[in-house]
Design a protein around this motif. Sequence first.
Motif, PDB file in Angstrom:
ATOM      1  N   PRO A  70       0.662  -1.230  -0.166  1.00  0.00           N
ATOM      2  CA  PRO A  70      -0.125   0.037   0.121  1.00  0.00           C
ATOM      3  C   PRO A  70       0.865   1.322  -0.201  1.00  0.00           C
ATOM      4  CG  PRO A  70      -0.133  -1.122   2.128  1.00  0.00           C
ATOM      5  CD  PRO A  70       0.375  -1.890   1.332  1.00  0.00           C
ATOM      6  N   THR A  71       2.159   1.222   0.500  1.00  0.00           N
ATOM      7  CA  THR A  71       2.793   2.494   0.700  1.00  0.00           C
ATOM      8  C   THR A  71       3.914   2.626  -0.525  1.00  0.00           C
ATOM      9  OG1 THR A  71       4.385   1.879   2.341  1.00  0.00           O
ATOM     10  CG2 THR A  71       2.264   2.691   3.143  1.00  0.00           C
ATOM     11  N   PHE A  72       4.032   1.604  -1.375  1.00  0.00           N
ATOM     12  CA  PHE A  72       5.264   1.710  -2.048  1.00  0.00           C
ATOM     13  C   PHE A  72       5.086   2.490  -3.196  1.00  0.00           C
ATOM     14  CE2 PHE A  72       7.853  -0.635  -5.744  1.00  0.00           C
ATOM     15  CZ  PHE A  72       9.121  -0.623  -4.926  1.00  0.00           C
ATOM     16  N   GLY A  73       4.070   2.880  -3.831  1.00  0.00           N
ATOM     17  CA  GLY A  73       4.003   4.045  -4.624  1.00  0.00           C
ATOM     18  C   GLY A  73       4.475   5.372  -4.092  1.00  0.00           C
ATOM     19  N   GLY A 266      -6.794  -2.233  -5.451  1.00  0.00           N
ATOM     20  CA  GLY A 266      -6.591  -2.429  -6.987  1.00  0.00           C
ATOM     21  C   GLY A 266      -5.181  -2.799  -7.350  1.00  0.00           C
ATOM     22  N   GLY A 267      -4.778  -3.444  -8.260  1.00  0.00           N
ATOM     23  CA  GLY A 267      -3.440  -3.530  -8.783  1.00  0.00           C
ATOM     24  C   GLY A 267      -3.448  -3.933 -10.348  1.00  0.00           C
ATOM     25  N   GLU A 268      -2.403  -3.466 -11.149  1.00  0.00           N
ATOM     26  CA  GLU A 268      -2.577  -3.581 -12.460  1.00  0.00           C
ATOM     27  C   GLU A 268      -1.792  -5.106 -12.877  1.00  0.00           C
ATOM     28  OE1 GLU A 268      -3.887  -1.241 -14.261  1.00  0.00           O
ATOM     29  OE2 GLU A 268      -4.160  -0.336 -12.300  1.00  0.00           O
ATOM     30  N   PRO A 269      -2.224  -5.361 -14.077  1.00  0.00           N
ATOM     31  CA  PRO A 269      -1.577  -6.619 -14.587  1.00  0.00           C
ATOM     32  C   PRO A 269      -0.130  -6.251 -15.094  1.00  0.00           C
ATOM     33  CG  PRO A 269      -3.272  -6.090 -15.888  1.00  0.00           C
ATOM     34  CD  PRO A 269      -3.344  -5.049 -14.822  1.00  0.00           C
ATOM     35  N   PHE A 270       0.698  -7.275 -15.473  1.00  0.00           N
ATOM     36  CA  PHE A 270       1.979  -6.838 -15.896  1.00  0.00           C
ATOM     37  C   PHE A 270       2.442  -7.779 -17.060  1.00  0.00           C
ATOM     38  CE2 PHE A 270       6.268  -8.499 -15.561  1.00  0.00           C
ATOM     39  CZ  PHE A 270       7.189  -7.352 -16.143  1.00  0.00           C
ATOM     40  N   ALA A 271       2.918  -7.330 -18.051  1.00  0.00           N
ATOM     41  CA  ALA A 271       3.420  -8.055 -19.142  1.00  0.00           C
ATOM     42  C   ALA A 271       4.994  -7.824 -19.516  1.00  0.00           C
ATOM     43  CB  ALA A 271       2.561  -7.999 -20.383  1.00  0.00           C
ATOM     44  N   ALA A 272       5.864  -8.686 -19.472  1.00  0.00           N
ATOM     45  CA  ALA A 272       7.218  -8.307 -19.632  1.00  0.00           C
ATOM     46  C   ALA A 272       7.876  -8.427 -20.993  1.00  0.00           C
ATOM     47  CB  ALA A 272       8.087  -9.543 -18.790  1.00  0.00           C
ATOM     48  N   ASN A 273       8.892  -7.744 -20.969  1.00  0.00           N
ATOM     49  CA  ASN A 273       9.455  -7.891 -22.601  1.00  0.00           C
ATOM     50  C   ASN A 273      10.326  -8.976 -22.437  1.00  0.00           C
ATOM     51  OD1 ASN A 273      10.839  -7.572 -24.773  1.00  0.00           O
ATOM     52  ND2 ASN A 273      11.857  -5.551 -24.120  1.00  0.00           N
ATOM     53  N   PRO A 307       3.706  -3.893 -11.392  1.00  0.00           N
ATOM     54  CA  PRO A 307       3.547  -2.836 -12.333  1.00  0.00           C
ATOM     55  C   PRO A 307       3.773  -1.389 -11.893  1.00  0.00           C
ATOM     56  CG  PRO A 307       1.669  -3.992 -11.489  1.00  0.00           C
ATOM     57  CD  PRO A 307       2.706  -4.822 -10.908  1.00  0.00           C
ATOM     58  N   LEU A 308       3.952  -1.094 -10.443  1.00  0.00           N
ATOM     59  CA  LEU A 308       4.373   0.208  -9.826  1.00  0.00           C
ATOM     60  C   LEU A 308       5.777   0.317 -10.589  1.00  0.00           C
ATOM     61  CD1 LEU A 308       2.903   0.095  -6.377  1.00  0.00           C
ATOM     62  CD2 LEU A 308       1.985   1.310  -8.243  1.00  0.00           C
ATOM     63  N   LEU A 309       6.591  -0.583 -10.535  1.00  0.00           N
ATOM     64  CA  LEU A 309       8.070  -0.394 -10.709  1.00  0.00           C
ATOM     65  C   LEU A 309       8.073  -0.174 -12.471  1.00  0.00           C
ATOM     66  CD1 LEU A 309       9.804  -3.569  -8.822  1.00  0.00           C
ATOM     67  CD2 LEU A 309      10.185  -1.053  -8.680  1.00  0.00           C
ATOM     68  N   ALA A 316      13.416   0.338 -17.905  1.00  0.00           N
ATOM     69  CA  ALA A 316      13.993  -0.553 -17.108  1.00  0.00           C
ATOM     70  C   ALA A 316      13.395  -2.038 -17.448  1.00  0.00           C
ATOM     71  CB  ALA A 316      14.083  -0.660 -15.577  1.00  0.00           C
ATOM     72  N   GLU A 317      14.081  -2.995 -17.842  1.00  0.00           N
ATOM     73  CA  GLU A 317      13.378  -4.460 -17.973  1.00  0.00           C
ATOM     74  C   GLU A 317      13.190  -5.086 -16.457  1.00  0.00           C
ATOM     75  OE1 GLU A 317      14.973  -7.274 -20.722  1.00  0.00           O
ATOM     76  OE2 GLU A 317      15.872  -5.804 -21.735  1.00  0.00           O
ATOM     77  N   ILE A 318      12.162  -5.602 -16.340  1.00  0.00           N
ATOM     78  CA  ILE A 318      11.745  -6.346 -15.047  1.00  0.00           C
ATOM     79  C   ILE A 318      11.757  -7.792 -15.140  1.00  0.00           C
ATOM     80  CG2 ILE A 318       9.779  -6.443 -13.122  1.00  0.00           C
ATOM     81  CD1 ILE A 318       9.334  -3.477 -13.855  1.00  0.00           C
ATOM     82  N   LEU A 319      12.596  -8.205 -14.510  1.00  0.00           N
ATOM     83  CA  LEU A 319      12.720  -9.813 -14.662  1.00  0.00           C
ATOM     84  C   LEU A 319      12.194 -10.493 -13.510  1.00  0.00           C
ATOM     85  CD1 LEU A 319      16.549  -9.068 -15.737  1.00  0.00           C
ATOM     86  CD2 LEU A 319      14.539  -9.700 -17.167  1.00  0.00           C
TER      87      LEU A 319
END
Length: 364
Positions: A70-73, A266-273, A307-309, A316-319
């Motif tokens: 909750p506080t990461f943003g 709520g939280g967003e979905p994530f799709a990596a590259n 998704p916040l990152l 940046a690529e998120i792995l």
Amino acid sequence: VQPTGDEGKWTGKPFEPRRDGDRLYARGAADDKAGVVAHLAAVRALLAAGTDLGIGVTVFIEGEEEIGSPTFGLFLDQYGDRLAGDAIVVADSGNVDGVTPGQTVSLRGIVVLDVTVATLRTLVHSGGFGGVVPDAMMATAILIASMYHEDGSVAVAGLTRGEPLTDFVKDEAAFRSQSTVLDGVESIGRGTTTERNAYSPSITVTGIDAPSTARASNVLLPSVTFRIAARVAPGQTSADATEALERHLASHAPFGAHVRFDAVAGGEPFAANADGWAAKLMTDALATGWDAEPAHLAQGGSIPFVPLLSAAYPDAEILLTGVGDDRSRAHGIDESLSLSVLRKAITAETMFLATMNRRGTDAR
Ligand SMILES: [Zn+2]
């Protein structure tokens, strides 16, 4: 970490690590203290080797993941510049099993919504008024049922399916066995396990405010509140999904019942590259560390800080890697970690950091 559940059901004490052969049992052993250990051990190994790899490494331990960060943003708003990097390794996802490593390419988002259905101003005698005016529980039951097709898939218009980013499909029999589904209970939905679990929306009613059977009396209930936890497929925003859910519920309320919504989380979905330079380096590092080709995994779950990152560091690529295996029972009783998997995860992350300065050159 998650709460322990019924401590009496654990073989040992949940917060006193117990080793049995290759496995270490404790709450958090796999999810996700071992993720922290993997990062630190990889950095330590590189420092011990003493070579200057020409890269900077920042280790950040986020402690709120299990409650949705909750506080990461806010933290990112204030201190985000200190965490900026070319690649971000998050060791909070999973592996296929103890032999095949996983590289997670997508996560679903989540919408948690409270829905209150009201039909009467106050409770009244069920014999005296039943059959003429609807009670809120009856309207709620019909409304909940309207969210599903006969085959159990989601019937809410506007909740979209995502385009699969991986060919890897979990074996349905193994999936069912891990799920503890009872004999004779059918699977639901359409498509492969990956399409149903990771690239389709799902709706779970996780709570309902109504009198317990012990406190039930013969009345028509005036209002009922239920909580929905809906998973959002990659490609849709949680705001969009919330709107679709509210539109469906408002328009399907039977008998003109009044419906009110209260957003919970709520939280967003994530799709990596998956084709990015860092993703390819990680694929190679995992293959070396595990001595097995990694599988690209699509997860049905959500890691809200990911998704916040990606929003904070679009370049940046998120792995997403992991330290758990198919026997880890994250969040469950007798959670455990395979020590050989931990060793392989550490080796892979060390290899990744050691090859990161090859950015721009052909990694293979
Ligand atoms: Zn967890």
